[in-house]
Design a protein around this motif. Structure first.
Motif, PDB file in Angstrom:
ATOM      1  N   GLU A   1      23.002 -65.357 -17.911  1.00 47.10           N
ATOM      2  CA  GLU A   1      22.333 -66.708 -17.258  1.00 47.10           C
ATOM      3  C   GLU A   1      22.741 -66.677 -15.685  1.00 47.10           C
ATOM      4  O   GLU A   1      22.079 -67.188 -14.978  1.00 47.10           O
ATOM      5  N   ARG A   2      23.804 -65.991 -15.246  1.00 49.20           N
ATOM      6  CA  ARG A   2      24.301 -66.117 -13.753  1.00 49.20           C
ATOM      7  C   ARG A   2      24.214 -64.891 -13.177  1.00 49.20           C
ATOM      8  O   ARG A   2      24.516 -63.823 -13.904  1.00 49.20           O
ATOM      9  N   PRO A   3      23.610 -64.718 -11.883  1.00 42.63           N
ATOM     10  CA  PRO A   3      23.454 -65.801 -11.038  1.00 42.63           C
ATOM     11  C   PRO A   3      22.174 -66.036 -11.181  1.00 42.63           C
ATOM     12  O   PRO A   3      21.209 -65.454 -12.113  1.00 42.63           O
ATOM     13  N   SER A   4      21.634 -67.652 -11.093  1.00 38.97           N
ATOM     14  CA  SER A   4      20.372 -68.130 -11.526  1.00 38.97           C
ATOM     15  C   SER A   4      19.861 -68.717 -10.338  1.00 38.97           C
ATOM     16  O   SER A   4      18.546 -69.245 -10.747  1.00 38.97           O
ATOM     17  N   LEU A   5      20.263 -69.054  -9.441  1.00 36.71           N
ATOM     18  CA  LEU A   5      19.642 -69.910  -8.434  1.00 36.71           C
ATOM     19  C   LEU A   5      18.928 -69.263  -7.478  1.00 36.71           C
ATOM     20  O   LEU A   5      17.819 -69.109  -7.270  1.00 36.71           O
TER      21      LEU A   5
ATOM     22  N   ASP B   1      32.586 -56.831  -6.909  1.00 37.83           N
ATOM     23  CA  ASP B   1      33.947 -56.698  -6.433  1.00 37.83           C
ATOM     24  C   ASP B   1      34.837 -57.775  -6.579  1.00 37.83           C
ATOM     25  O   ASP B   1      34.284 -58.754  -5.705  1.00 37.83           O
ATOM     26  N   GLY B   2      35.696 -58.022  -7.300  1.00 36.02           N
ATOM     27  CA  GLY B   2      36.077 -59.388  -7.663  1.00 36.02           C
ATOM     28  C   GLY B   2      36.841 -60.007  -6.263  1.00 36.02           C
ATOM     29  O   GLY B   2      36.919 -61.384  -6.381  1.00 36.02           O
ATOM     30  N   LYS B   3      37.314 -59.396  -5.505  1.00 32.30           N
ATOM     31  CA  LYS B   3      37.832 -59.910  -4.303  1.00 32.30           C
ATOM     32  C   LYS B   3      37.041 -60.976  -3.597  1.00 32.30           C
ATOM     33  O   LYS B   3      37.605 -61.931  -3.052  1.00 32.30           O
ATOM     34  N   TYR B   4      35.809 -60.744  -3.581  1.00 28.90           N
ATOM     35  CA  TYR B   4      34.809 -61.706  -3.057  1.00 28.90           C
ATOM     36  C   TYR B   4      34.619 -63.077  -3.799  1.00 28.90           C
ATOM     37  O   TYR B   4      34.500 -64.163  -3.440  1.00 28.90           O
ATOM     38  N   ALA B   5      34.805 -62.982  -5.158  1.00 26.72           N
ATOM     39  CA  ALA B   5      34.680 -63.976  -6.045  1.00 26.72           C
ATOM     40  C   ALA B   5      36.030 -65.065  -5.906  1.00 26.72           C
ATOM     41  O   ALA B   5      35.855 -65.858  -5.965  1.00 26.72           O
TER      42      ALA B   5
ATOM     43  N   GLN C   1      28.104 -60.589  -6.435  1.00 26.26           N
ATOM     44  CA  GLN C   1      27.212 -60.067  -7.411  1.00 26.26           C
ATOM     45  C   GLN C   1      26.748 -58.720  -7.015  1.00 26.26           C
ATOM     46  O   GLN C   1      26.719 -57.858  -7.916  1.00 26.26           O
ATOM     47  N   ILE C   2      26.441 -58.473  -5.555  1.00 28.99           N
ATOM     48  CA  ILE C   2      25.785 -57.056  -5.379  1.00 28.99           C
ATOM     49  C   ILE C   2      26.987 -56.075  -5.598  1.00 28.99           C
ATOM     50  O   ILE C   2      26.536 -54.909  -6.321  1.00 28.99           O
ATOM     51  N   LEU C   3      27.866 -56.249  -5.027  1.00 33.87           N
ATOM     52  CA  LEU C   3      29.189 -55.030  -5.118  1.00 33.87           C
ATOM     53  C   LEU C   3      29.984 -55.002  -6.454  1.00 33.87           C
ATOM     54  O   LEU C   3      30.682 -54.221  -6.566  1.00 33.87           O
TER      55      LEU C   3
END
Lengths: 755, 755
Positions: free
Chosen positions: A35-39, A114-118, A110-112
């Motif tokens: 479902e995500r991302p969805s926006l 890479d958890g560091k961004y999250a 999302q694109i890379l």
């Protein structure tokens, strides 16, 4: 083999699913599965992006730039200060930076993958969630709707629009406890504060409430909260407000009781996609409008928001591009800062969304190419792919009329393009709180440079030294007043007495707009309410004469009144006077031209009294020569003036104007021409065609029914332009005898060559 | 086989001759075998050009453009009207066009071997030969040396310089009768008229007579007339002139009795190649100097004119390039119109000649590449080949001091370059009749844009509307006066009382110029004659501090006098005031600042009285933020003024200045800094580093021997700059105790970090 990681398998399955079966049911399953991302980004979009990375130059470049920017911010560490400053100050700028960076970090996650961004987004949101419940209303008192993070709810709404996207991107990265904490301690109270807590901000038709509605709507979609979404779409019900309440700019808060996102789509946009506040604010509003539309398209396609009102949001993007000059800078209509252009990030998003969701118009790709940027989402991918596949076609800006008003019947903006000239005529509605009192005014551009200017606004946006970067008092006392524009002023009083309550009730009447013949383009409009008892009728004609290098403009301003008045018609040329055909007396020292309504800001530098022959002003701007010629009556007054009086803090630009004044007149006719005819090179020191081609213009005939103007060229050829003043029907046959010669034609106007 | 045409065989033989034997004797034989062309194009050069055509892009492009232009003129037909107009008028412009076109047609004849070009030149020259003997002196009376084709001998000389080249190119095409007719009826009388007929024009050291000498010299070479050549090189002998006679600009005709081309090389050029009138006039003079040098090099190599005075002509070309800003526009020194640059055709020729005859400096090729043009001759070929062979190297403009005066001991121009800043300091001699009264003045550029301006001249060159394109009276009353420049004015009187007789006797004294340390560059000079009894000593320092994005300027103007005076130091910033640190009262309406010496052209707009703390002016120009900070004493006056008073015809530009005024002072010290520190984007509406980094500057110490200035940054670090005021020896050791702290250093100045 490398694909046999957990996420790898999923990714492969997704790709297979798309390539094997594109039926609705498979899509639906897929959507449920991931479902995500969805926006703004979607799971499908992310897969496509990942599959194309490295081979989509525009997108790759944007990604690289964004990654560098976000990496630097991660390196710097998170700062979430206690709010205290106005715009330009530290806390304001830090919170502003934070929401931009969060949105970008979410996309990078999302694109890379890479958890560091999250983690960065999560950590920052958690800090906000800790601080937010402790915050009082923002300490700075200037706004009619103070925010918590910022001095106004408007900026708080900006924050939420971006934070919602970041939240959606890291939704699956968060535990349900974390989501619960963020939603209950940050997002929901935040959305409540800017809506329930500030109905005077939220329940309006205004760019402020557009941001407010969209902020609530975006977080509603991110949280899957349908009741909050209803609030965003249709406004806060059961809130009573004083219909005469006004905001800081003097605009009514809510006179008509219209509320919610759809009302904000209904009201300010005309069916042509013109936004009544003008292109500068349309640009500002376009981001929330389009980003929310994109989110709704992704999550609530059944609302068909992009098809709403005959696809007005999609039309608004091309309208906005058409409202820019040859360099992409927006025309100045109402409050507008010079230099704002379609290179703004809001327009990058708008162009990408309009391309992706609006049928892949290849002309938009050429604008995207000029922008050199795309958004890091599905829409940006579509544009990058289109450009890569060499689908771009030139966006050719032609003459166009864009109606104003929800139904398109409240006047219009008429833009005539001919050669390198762009003539912008304003006969619109007032433009809400950002409107100026300048019915039937115009501005003229040559190769993207302003030649006859609209002043714009009296503000230095986000330059703290100048009143905190906010509107300066001269915006009201100068920039909004009629005398600061290229239109007629009666008795030194602004249109509608400069009163919003009156001005916002009226609009000018389109009379005709004709651009079929590229050698003869005509725009004409009337204004009967600016000065009760007086009617203004302005006709502007752009004539392309093969004998001359450039087209020229003929301007006919016809005034009829039931009383005797003083009429001033200012002409805000930019540049250096080379020569005038008339003798003027320069004052030893400038005098202040008047005491109020903007006149107090003009210095009178020189004056002349005319003897009834044409006056000519020849000037140089950007190494080009221009000539203005005007018909005069004996004893008309010519005033050479300059902006800058009563300006204790140097807030105004000291630019010149020529004012043609008729005193004690009832009816009056102002006729003039503007030519762009020559060039100067400071390198070769040669002046080419330094003088205009027009010898004399004269009023050949003038009655209630018809006005005829003769233009005599230096080679002694003569043309006659006749307009029917009362009948704009295209098929009516006209007959007019002037000096025993009979002229016949069909339609509202006629240009007769070689009379 | 195709080579077995008549000209083909010759061509082949020539190529063989070059490739087999390059000895002097073979060259000489060849020269004899094909003497023409011999002036600018040579027979050898023509052969080389023909051999390379089609494979030398820069040359091919220039050839194509020239061919199109000349073909169009041939199509139009020849017009040789009876002279009657000033510049800008028809006959002036037609004769001007004619000489340019003839020169080009001559070159085309040689390069393309197409007789139609030779015929065109011949026919035109014959028409001139018919008309010339019938001509009286030109009817327009304004010049001190009226010509026949033009209103001044200067333009007649232009004509002859170009016509000589055309004549040389078609020499062999003409019959001896035709040559005889042209020489006896046109060229010789023409040369006699501008020399013998106008000794006050011909016998001078001035750019006018440079043109006159060269015109006579060029036609002498073209006709192989050695006695005429002697006249050109060494002047008209046995002519007595009044030593005090002056020309229209107020310059002495000939005070020293120096005459002829070599005198014009000796006098105005310094050993560094700086031309005393300034770069704008150096550009104008460079064409005749270099074209004649090229012709002499070809026909009279034994004169070694390019090696004359240690190769001063070759040096002058690089000097001139160094006198341009980052965009190639010349710095404004003395009379100079803004926008003139090394893109001027005179500089195309100069660069090509300097490259070809000056040792093939590869840096000149990069200038030629920017120019995008070459001359259609041997020099242009050499450049086109060099560019084609990728030999170009960047011309890196560094800090440089260029001495003034024939011996290089009459002051200098000091240019400091650091980051994007270019600081131009003037401590030269007067600059002949085009000099301004502005000793120790300066201007500042940032990325090629003027930030602190020199006004330039009050003239719109060749724009007929403005006084026939000639000098306007405001050039004398404003642009030449001291108050129009960034330097000190005592008692509202210009340097040397604004009198040429006095000013031309003096020059400033260089004190030091140091650019070895790119983080600390210093220029310093003194002026003791501008105001007798008063000495001015200005030191300007450009400091690059790693902590800040851009370098900044420290300016120390030290005044010592034997009397009490009023001192004004104007600061001609360009741009819009954002903020001042001091409160000022804006006048309701501007007042005229003074009654004479340029003050009558300034409007006083606002004033402040200082309380002894720093004043700061923060302004915006081209979307960059700048800050000026200045030390003040209690009761100094600050005047915010604007150019434009007593300007009845709008000849001046209405630009601002800030004047710091000290009244009733004997000695005085003006200390200030200029920072370029931030940027604004109207697209993202973000202001970055809107404020300067300097907190306070203060005079730490000041005596006859030493001046020390402390600069405190916003981060509270402090620097101290000390200069020895009387000893500029590099090796002297200094000791100075200030506030009980001892400072020691070697050499005239020292910057002490972190005090």
């Amino acid at each position: 083999m490398a694909l046999y990681t957990k996420s790898g398998i999923l990714f492969l399955l997704m790709l297979l699913a798309f390539s094997c079966d594109e039926s609705d049911s498979s899509k639906k399953n897929l959507k449920l599965a991931s479902e995500r991302p969805s926006l703004i980004l979607t799971s499908k979009g992310v897969a496509n992006i990942r599959a194309n990375l490295g081979s989509i130059p525009l997108f790759d470049k944007a990604l690289k730039k964004t990654k560098a920017e976000v990496d630097a911010e991660i390196e710097n560490g998170i700062e979430v200060p206690i709010p205290k400053d106005y715009s330009g100050g530290y806390t304001h700028e830090q919170h502003k930076k934070n929401f931009f960076v969060m949105q970008k970090a979410g996309a990078l996650y999302q694109i890379l993958d890479d958890g560091k961004y999250a983690k960065f987004v999560k950590d920052m949101l958690i800090q906000y969630a800790k601080m937010y419940p402790t915050l009082p209303v923002h300490p700075k008192p200037r706004s009619y709707a103070r925010g918590k993070l910022f001095w106004q709810c408007l900026n708080d709404s900006n924050w939420l629009v971006y934070a919602s996207q970041a939240y959606d991107c890291i939704y699956d990265y968060l535990s349900s406890e974390e989501r619960n904490k963020l939603e209950t301690e940050l997002f929901r109270p935040f959305a409540d504060f800017i809506s329930r807590g500030n109905p005077q901000f939220f329940n309006r038709v205004h760019n402020h409430s557009t941001w407010g509605n969209v902020a609530v709507g975006m977080i509603a979609l991110a949280m899957d909260d349908d009741s909050l979404l209803q609030r965003a779409l249709y406004g806060l019900k059961d809130v009573k407000m004083d219909a005469n309440m006004k905001d800081n700019d003097g605009g009514f808060i809510n006179k008509d009781g219209k509320i919610g996102f759809f009302a904000n789509l209904d009201e300010p946009f005309s069916p042509d996609g013109y936004f009544t506040e003008g292109p500068y604010y349309q640009r500002y509003a376009s981001y929330p409008f389009l980003i929310f539309a994109q989110a709704l398209e992704n999550k609530k396609p059944e609302l068909r928001v992009l098809q709403y009102k005959d696809s007005v949001l999609l039309k608004s993007v091309t309208a906005l591009i058409n409202l820019s000059d040859a360099d992409g800078d927006f025309f100045l209509l109402n409050d507008a800062q010079k230099g704002m252009s379609y290179y703004s990030s809001a327009l990058v998003a708008a162009v990408d969304i309009a391309y992706h969701f609006g049928g892949n118009n290849p002309e938009l790709l050429s604008i995207a190419q000029k922008q050199g940027e795309v958004t890091l989402d599905d829409a940006g991918l579509a544009v990058a792919l289109g450009v890569k596949e060499v689908k771009a076609e030139p966006f050719i800006k032609k003459s166009i009329e864009l109606s104003d008003g929800p139904e398109g019947d409240q006047g219009a903006v008429g833009i005539i393009r001919s050669g390198d000239l762009e003539l912008v005529c304003k006969y619109t509605a007032h433009g809400l709180s950002h409107g100026h009192y300048d019915k039937l005014s115009y501005s003229l551009f040559d190769e993207g440079d302003e030649v006859v200017q609209d002043y714009g606004l009296a503000r230095f946006v986000n330059i703290e030294q100048k009143g905190g970067g906010n509107y300066l008092k001269e915006n009201k006392t100068w920039a909004k007043q009629t005398i600061s524009h290229n239109t007629l002023v009666q008795n030194e009083t602004s249109h509608f007495k400069g009163k919003y309550d009156i001005g916002s009730m009226h609009h000018s009447q389109q009379y005709l707009f004709s651009c079929e013949d590229e050698n003869l383009q005509v725009v004409s409009a009337k204004e009967g309410n600016a000065y009760p008892g007086t009617e203004l009728h302005r006709t502007m004609v752009v004539i392309k004469d093969k004998a001359f290098e450039n087209p020229y403009v003929l301007d006919i301003m016809r005034v009829t009144s039931d009383s005797f008045n003083q009429y001033d018609l200012p002409f805000y040329y930019l540049g250096h006077i080379m020569q005038t055909s008339f003798e003027y007396s320069k004052l030893a020292t400038p005098e202040i031209l008047g005491s109020k309504n903007g006149y107090q800001h003009l210095y009178k530098e020189a004056a002349a009294t005319t003897d009834g022959v044409n006056i000519k002003l020849n000037w140089l701007l950007n190494n080009k020569f221009y000539t203005y010629s005007a018909v005069t009556s004996p004893n008309d007054e010519v005033i050479l003036a300059r902006i800058g009086a009563n300006d204790p803090e140097y807030n105004l630009r000291n630019e010149p104007t020529l004012i043609l004044r008729k005193k004690n007149a009832k009816d009056a006719l102002f006729v003039s021409t503007i030519e762009s005819h020559g060039t100067y090179s400071p390198v070769s020191e040669s002046a080419v065609n330094a003088y205009g081609n027009i010898k004399t213009i004269s009023v050949f005939y003038n009655s209630k029914e018809y006005t005829a103007v003769q233009i005599e060229m230096k080679d002694e050829t003569k043309k006659l332009f006749i307009i029917s003043n009362q009948n704009n029907d295209k098929n009516t046959e006209h007959e007019l005898t002037i000096n025993n010669k009979e002229y016949t034609w069909k339609g509202p106007y006629k240009l007769i060559e070689n009379i």
